[in-house]
Design an enzyme around this catalytic site. Structure first.
Site, short mmCIF file in Angstrom:
data_model
loop_
_atom_site.label_atom_id
_atom_site.label_comp_id
_atom_site.label_asym_id
_atom_site.label_seq_id
_atom_site.Cartn_x
_atom_site.Cartn_y
_atom_site.Cartn_z
N TYR A 142 47.60 34.57 42.17
CA TYR A 142 48.41 35.76 41.87
C TYR A 142 47.51 36.98 41.96
O TYR A 142 46.39 36.98 41.42
CB TYR A 142 48.99 35.65 40.46
CG TYR A 142 49.83 36.84 40.05
CD1 TYR A 142 51.04 37.12 40.71
CD2 TYR A 142 49.43 37.67 39.01
CE1 TYR A 142 51.80 38.21 40.32
CE2 TYR A 142 50.22 38.76 38.62
CZ TYR A 142 51.39 39.03 39.28
OH TYR A 142 52.16 40.10 38.89
N ASP A 237 39.19 38.62 43.43
CA ASP A 237 40.08 39.18 42.41
C ASP A 237 39.62 38.61 41.07
O ASP A 237 39.94 37.49 40.71
CB ASP A 237 41.53 38.82 42.71
CG ASP A 237 42.49 39.44 41.69
OD1 ASP A 237 42.00 39.98 40.67
OD2 ASP A 237 43.72 39.37 41.92
N LYS A 265 42.45 43.40 32.83
CA LYS A 265 42.45 42.63 31.58
C LYS A 265 41.24 42.97 30.68
O LYS A 265 41.27 43.98 30.00
CB LYS A 265 42.57 41.14 31.91
CG LYS A 265 43.91 40.90 32.64
CD LYS A 265 44.33 39.48 32.85
CE LYS A 265 45.76 39.45 33.36
NZ LYS A 265 45.97 38.94 34.69
C1 PLP Z 1 46.90 39.58 35.81
C2 PLP Z 1 46.39 39.54 37.20
C3 PLP Z 1 46.68 40.55 38.12
C4 PLP Z 1 47.64 41.66 37.82
O1 PLP Z 1 47.18 42.47 36.79
P1 PLP Z 1 48.25 43.38 36.01
O2 PLP Z 1 47.41 44.18 35.07
O3 PLP Z 1 49.17 42.42 35.32
O4 PLP Z 1 48.95 44.21 37.01
C5 PLP Z 1 46.06 40.50 39.36
N1 PLP Z 1 45.22 39.51 39.68
C6 PLP Z 1 44.92 38.50 38.83
C7 PLP Z 1 43.97 37.43 39.24
C8 PLP Z 1 45.52 38.48 37.57
O5 PLP Z 1 45.27 37.45 36.74
#
Ligand code: PLP
Length: 426
Positions: A142, A237, A265
């Site tokens: 994701y 990511d 995060k």
């Molecule tokens: C949570 C997440 C996102 C998206 O971040 P948001 O702050 O929810 O937009 C993108 N990449 C990874 C790997 C994530 O876990």
């Protein structure tokens, strides 16, 4: 009726699904979402004053536990000075310096307001730098909800993207190629067909949005080599893994250096923050230095920066926190694995450091295909039992459990006792 039930009934009239992010709705586990009133340390408390040992930690940010005094102090002081100026501030430069100092591959960094925004922007930057359009992503990874990345695929490694959401024009996903996690051949196939058109490969260095799937030995290295031989960029990511596995991210943990990295995060300490950064020559293309446009009214917000700075500074000053988190993770998830064996259950536990996931499947889980074999009905039973007994895990099979510095051995032991009971029942 509980207060949570009443609040949910109200919310659902005016908010789609009653929630501001879909997984919070308890859609896959049944029941009413708990409305959370406050949190402290390793515990969260709902509107009915039930306390829960929290294994979600706001989906990762609360690595120090809730209500860290130093973070709160820093935020309070920033609030007093002003909530937002929409102008340059000292704390932004401090934050950027701190990040660049911690993560060697990041020589310049731009702050944004969410992980989604970070990934969306980093891809634009990679395309701008390479002059190429296509990107490779992995099924089950994701990367936020921007149009071009809403492809889980699963539809096989040869197919170009078909959107996962209504409202995403096929034109937006036609340049997104899907590959299989932990399968370098599935990446090579794309490069052999159109390697000169691929701007970047984007990957979660530990996949933590299909449960927890660690990279197989050689997988991340292999991606680095493939990218290098075709002049494509490698993007990690690290929105979940950044500052989670170690102070230098999964890239430090696994010793593989990406060209570009996204964060989110943990970097915001609980405030809405994301960031993207990487090699100087690439990041110099971002506006106003270069021609890749990206902007944000609230980007680098002083209160958000105060929270992030405080949390990252604490983590930097306490390397023993990572030893402790990783040791606790090894022990706790190892204990769950041991319990499964003892009870004769064929299920699987995957974990890396403080991230872990129990899958209700007999297969090894090393990609999206195998993750999907987990029995989500059994998961729902498991989830609901734990919830009723004061343990809050994510309301979905395909999310990680997060440990924090505030989780003590005794708390984890208590959770294991509950897990023992439910494993006997299911
Ligand atoms: C949570 C997440 C996102 C998206 O971040 P948001 O702050 O929810 O937009 C993108 N990449 C990874 C790997 C994530 O876990």
């Amino acid at each position: 009726m509980t207060k949570s039930q009443r609040l949910f009934a109200d919310a659902i009239k005016v908010i789609p699904g009653g929630v501001n992010s879909p997984v919070r709705s308890f859609g896959s586990v049944g029941g009413t979402p708990r409305f959370i009133k406050r949190a402290q340390g390793a515990y969260i408390y709902d509107e009915d004053d039930n306390g829960y040992l929290d294994f979600v930690g706001s989906w990762g940010p609360m690595i120090l536990g809730h209500g860290n005094r130093d973070v709160l102090k820093s935020v309070r002081e920033a609030c007093e000075r002003g909530l937002s100026f929409g102008a340059a501030t000292a704390v932004e430069a401090q934050m950027a310096k701190l990040i660049c100092g911690l993560v060697p591959s990041v020589e310049m960094v731009r702050m944004v307001n969410s992980g989604t925004e970070a990934v969306m922007s980093v891809i634009r930057t990679a395309r701008g730098f390479t002059g190429r359009d296509k990107i490779v992503k992995f099924a089950g990874c994701y990367h936020g909800h921007s149009d071009g990345l809403l492809i889980q695929a699963g539809s096989g490694v040869m197919t170009a993207g078909v959107p996962d959401s209504l409202g995403v024009p096929e034109g937006c996903t036609k340049d997104t190629l899907s590959a299989e996690y932990n399968n370098l051949e599935s990446v090579k196939v794309h490069f052999e067909r159109c390697g000169e058109e691929i701007a970047a490969v984007i990957v979660e260095p530990v996949a933590a949005n299909m449960g927890v799937v660690p990279p197989a030995p050689g997988f991340l290295d292999g991606l680095r080599r493939i990218c290098d031989s075709y002049g494509a960029l490698l993007i990690f990511d690290e929105v979940i893994t950044g500052f989670r596995l170690g102070i230098d991210g999964a890239q430090g943990y696994y010793g593989v250096v990406p060209d570009l990295t996204t964060f989110g995060k943990i970097i915001g300490g609980g405030m809405p923050v994301g960031a993207y950064g990487g090699r100087r020559e690439i990041m110099e293309l971002v506006a106003p230095m270069g021609g890749v446009y990206q902007a944000g009214t609230l980007s680098g917000n002083p209160v958000a920066m105060a929270a992030g700075m405080a949390q990252l500074s604490i983590l930097k000053e306490h390397p023993e926190y990572y030893e402790d988190l990783n040791r606790k993770g090894d022990w706790f998830y190892g204990q769950i694995q041991r319990l499964l064996k003892e009870k004769g259950k064929p299920w699987r536990v995957n974990h890396v450091g403080s991230l872990g996931c129990l899958y209700f499947t007999e297969q090894n889980v090393d990609n999206y295909q195998s993750a999907k074999t987990s029995d989500t009905k059994i998961f729902a039973e498991y989830f609901n039992y734990l919830l009723e007994h004061g343990i809050y895990i994510a309301p979905s099979q395909f999310e990680a459990m997060f440990l924090s510095v505030a989780h003590t051995q005794e708390m984890l032991q208590g959770a294991l006792e509950r897990i023992t009971i439910i494993l006997q029942k299911i």
